[in-house]
Enzyme design. Structure first.
Site, PDB file in Angstrom:
ATOM      1  N   HIS A 266      36.532  35.036  35.866  1.00 52.93           N
ATOM      2  CA  HIS A 266      37.638  34.590  36.723  1.00 52.93           C
ATOM      3  C   HIS A 266      38.534  33.613  35.962  1.00 52.93           C
ATOM      4  CE1 HIS A 266      39.345  33.253  40.693  1.00 52.93           C
ATOM      5  NE2 HIS A 266      39.628  32.194  39.938  1.00 52.93           N
ATOM      6  N   GLU A 267      37.907  32.625  35.331  1.00 49.92           N
ATOM      7  CA  GLU A 267      38.697  31.622  34.597  1.00 49.92           C
ATOM      8  C   GLU A 267      39.369  32.232  33.369  1.00 49.92           C
ATOM      9  OE1 GLU A 267      39.304  28.967  36.167  1.00 49.92           O
ATOM     10  OE2 GLU A 267      37.744  29.350  37.646  1.00 49.92           O
TER      11      GLU A 267
ATOM     12  N   HIS B 148      42.667  33.824  34.328  1.00 52.23           N
ATOM     13  CA  HIS B 148      43.746  32.821  34.330  1.00 52.23           C
ATOM     14  C   HIS B 148      44.215  32.567  32.901  1.00 52.23           C
ATOM     15  CE1 HIS B 148      43.462  31.676  38.523  1.00 52.23           C
ATOM     16  NE2 HIS B 148      42.178  31.354  38.417  1.00 52.23           N
TER      17      HIS B 148
END
Length: 158
Positions: free
Chosen positions: A67-68, A71
């Protein structure tokens, strides 16, 4: 697991899942309470919540890392990197990252999910108001008919 092992893990996941190198810093931050991790747009560093690893294991933590990294890679490419962006949602789905992390035991997020323990009942019209916390019925009136309320403690989760 220490920060060096996390750094290697994030670099490996970045290469395997995205085919791109992670060239910044990844660290654990034990002060994170309501999130699994965070990405910093200015420094491009990533922080991961070590409590997620301890509570839910390697598989869930790897989803947080992905998820990170979504980004991270989208931001560096100048594409839509925010949660609301379609590019972010599509990339997250492709790599198998988690949209939300699980709630840690004892946190405010988990407490919100407690079952209702009390019910306020209007003596006049029978309107019911479920409550998680005990309240003084003398301080309130029914929203429908302005009648007096009665507090009842519920036996089980409803």
């Amino acid at each position: 697991m220490d920060n060096e092992a996390l750094q290697r893990w994030v670099e490996r996941v970045s290469t395997e899942a995205f085919g791109l190198a992670f060239k910044h810093k990844a660290t654990f931050n034990a002060r994170l309470r309501t999130t699994g991790g965070r990405y910093f747009t200015k420094s491009h560093h990533i922080e991961i919540n070590p409590h997620q690893l301890a509570s839910f294991g390697v598989e869930e933590t790897e989803k947080i890392i992905k998820h990170e990294l979504c980004h991270y890679h989208l931001h560096l490419q100048g594409r839509g990197y925010q949660h609301r962006d379609q590019e972010f949602k599509e990339l997250l789905s492709q790599v198998g990252g988690s949209r939300y992390c699980q709630s840690l035991p004892g946190t405010a997020t988990e407490r919100r999910r407690l079952p209702y323990r009390y019910m306020l009942i209007c003596k006049a019209c029978g309107q019911q108001y479920k409550r998680k916390r005990k309240t003084d019925p003398r301080k309130y009136a029914c929203g429908r008919c302005r009648g007096k309320l009665l507090l009842k403690e519920l036996d089980s989760a409803e």
